[in-house]
Design a protein around this motif. Structure first.
Motif, PDB file in Angstrom:
ATOM      1  N   UNK A 193       0.828  -1.205   0.000  1.00  0.00           N
ATOM      2  CA  UNK A 193       0.000   0.000   0.000  1.00  0.00           C
ATOM      3  C   UNK A 193       0.864   1.258   0.000  1.00  0.00           C
ATOM      4  N   UNK A 194       1.976   1.227   0.732  1.00  0.00           N
ATOM      5  CA  UNK A 194       2.887   2.371   0.737  1.00  0.00           C
ATOM      6  C   UNK A 194       3.502   2.573  -0.645  1.00  0.00           C
ATOM      7  N   UNK A 195       3.874   1.494  -1.303  1.00  0.00           N
ATOM      8  CA  UNK A 195       4.451   1.586  -2.642  1.00  0.00           C
ATOM      9  C   UNK A 195       3.450   2.165  -3.624  1.00  0.00           C
ATOM     10  N   UNK A 196       2.171   1.801  -3.470  1.00  0.00           N
ATOM     11  CA  UNK A 196       1.142   2.278  -4.386  1.00  0.00           C
ATOM     12  C   UNK A 196       0.751   3.723  -4.118  1.00  0.00           C
ATOM     13  N   UNK A 197       0.592   4.088  -2.845  1.00  0.00           N
ATOM     14  CA  UNK A 197      -0.049   5.352  -2.500  1.00  0.00           C
ATOM     15  C   UNK A 197       0.924   6.504  -2.285  1.00  0.00           C
ATOM     16  N   UNK A 198       2.170   6.217  -1.900  1.00  0.00           N
ATOM     17  CA  UNK A 198       3.129   7.292  -1.694  1.00  0.00           C
ATOM     18  C   UNK A 198       3.773   7.675  -3.013  1.00  0.00           C
ATOM     19  N   UNK A 199       4.124   8.953  -3.126  1.00  0.00           N
ATOM     20  CA  UNK A 199       4.865   9.386  -4.305  1.00  0.00           C
ATOM     21  C   UNK A 199       6.289   8.848  -4.235  1.00  0.00           C
ATOM     22  N   UNK A 200       6.998   8.966  -5.340  1.00  0.00           N
ATOM     23  CA  UNK A 200       8.369   8.464  -5.378  1.00  0.00           C
ATOM     24  C   UNK A 200       9.248   9.165  -4.340  1.00  0.00           C
ATOM     25  N   UNK A 201       9.084  10.484  -4.192  1.00  0.00           N
ATOM     26  CA  UNK A 201       9.901  11.205  -3.220  1.00  0.00           C
ATOM     27  C   UNK A 201       9.503  10.861  -1.794  1.00  0.00           C
ATOM     28  N   UNK A 202       8.220  10.722  -1.545  1.00  0.00           N
ATOM     29  CA  UNK A 202       7.780  10.346  -0.201  1.00  0.00           C
ATOM     30  C   UNK A 202       8.329   8.979   0.190  1.00  0.00           C
ATOM     31  N   UNK A 203       8.256   8.034  -0.736  1.00  0.00           N
ATOM     32  CA  UNK A 203       8.759   6.700  -0.443  1.00  0.00           C
ATOM     33  C   UNK A 203      10.267   6.717  -0.255  1.00  0.00           C
ATOM     34  N   UNK A 204      10.974   7.499  -1.056  1.00  0.00           N
ATOM     35  CA  UNK A 204      12.426   7.596  -0.913  1.00  0.00           C
ATOM     36  C   UNK A 204      12.809   8.210   0.433  1.00  0.00           C
ATOM     37  N   UNK A 205      12.045   9.199   0.887  1.00  0.00           N
ATOM     38  CA  UNK A 205      12.325   9.820   2.186  1.00  0.00           C
ATOM     39  C   UNK A 205      12.117   8.819   3.318  1.00  0.00           C
ATOM     40  N   UNK A 206      11.058   8.014   3.202  1.00  0.00           N
ATOM     41  CA  UNK A 206      10.790   7.006   4.222  1.00  0.00           C
ATOM     42  C   UNK A 206      11.906   5.964   4.267  1.00  0.00           C
TER      43      UNK A 206
END
Length: 303
Positions: free
Chosen positions: A163-176
């Protein structure tokens, strides 16, 4: 007995007064890594102060009525030893500080081993259920809530939900992901184990309670700061908000969690770095505080 009285006062100051002063200060959120070092320096100083207090209370000293046993005997309390026996006092003076050191070391070992076992069990489950993503450098789990956490240790894992991979943007996921890498690289699980071990030995001590809570919060801020070096504050804050409700296993570090609101205000608000002079003075204090009980005890003990 002079050294013992001064050490009692010093240890009480560190254990009961210093935590509240540190909680009221605003600089720890501006320099979280330094604040973690100060909290741990205070716990070490308290432990040394308590050990030295026990030593000076029981160790027979010239003109000191044979330590605490002699003082109690002079008050009519012989504790069943028939008088201030220097041998008994000497054994107590050595055994009590040693018992404290063994208790702290044993508690730290227990917390490290217990967390390692919990992470190991969860790591095996993650490897079975999840799929490894070389692009993300993480294991993706089927979970319908955005979540991300890491399992630190010898075989670390970064885990994200699909769900995180689907719903977060690329930058948001990279920051996480950068946030979780910071926990692994900094070996933050050992700092948490040390704070938990100290709390287990001194469960009602204000210093122990606040050090455990603040260490967990400040380490999350340390990981946030590393993520903010390469990613925007909006991306990290939004990702934290999206994952605030996610659950994480025991022994793991999560980008979301109960401290999200505090961390979001910090990430989105004005951030002022600590002045280098202040940073240096506090770093010197963190290094010197554990030595203060020795400096207090030695001159008075010799005199």
């Amino acid at each position: 007995m002079n050294a013992a009285l001064v050490l009692v006062a010093y240890t009480a100051l560190v254990g009961f007064v210093a935590p509240h002063l540190l909680l009221r200060a605003d600089w720890p959120h501006r320099a979280p890594a330094l604040a973690v070092a100060v909290w741990h320096a205070l716990t070490l100083s308290f432990a040394l102060g308590a050990a030295l207090t026990a030593y000076h209370l029981f160790m027979p000293m010239e003109h000191a009525h044979e330590g605490l046993l002699g003082l109690l005997h002079s008050c009519g309390l012989d504790l069943g030893v028939g008088g201030p026996d220097p041998g008994t006092a000497g054994r107590l003076a050595v055994s009590l500080p040693a018992a404290l050191g063994i208790a702290l070391a044993g508690s730290f070992t227990f917390h490290v081993v217990r967390a390692r076992r919990a992470r190991s069990r969860h790591r095996e489950a993650v490897d079975l259920v999840g799929r490894r993503s070389a692009r993300l450098g993480a294991t993706v789990l089927p979970y319908d809530v955005p979540a991300a956490y890491c399992l630190p240790g010898r075989r670390p894992r970064i885990v994200v939900s699909d769900a995180a991979v689907r719903e977060l943007t690329a930058e948001q996921l990279a920051a996480v992901l950068e946030h979780e890498r910071a926990h692994i690289a900094g070996r933050h699980h050992l700092a948490l184990a040390a704070a938990a071990a100290f709390h287990a030995v001194f469960p009602r001590l204000p210093l122990a309670c606040h050090a455990r809570e603040q260490t967990a919060l400040l380490l999350e801020m340390v990981a946030d700061d590393r993520a903010l070096r390469a990613h925007s504050d909006g991306a990290l804050a939004t990702a934290m908000y999206e994952m605030a409700a996610a659950r994480t296993p025991k022994g793991a570090f999560a980008a979301g969690g109960q401290t999200v609101l505090i961390r979001m205000r910090r990430v989105l608000g004005p951030r002022r770095a600590a002045h280098p002079a202040f940073w240096g003075s506090m770093a010197a204090a963190a290094a010197g505080v554990p030595l203060l009980p020795l400096l207090v005890a030695c001159p008075l003990g010799v005199g």
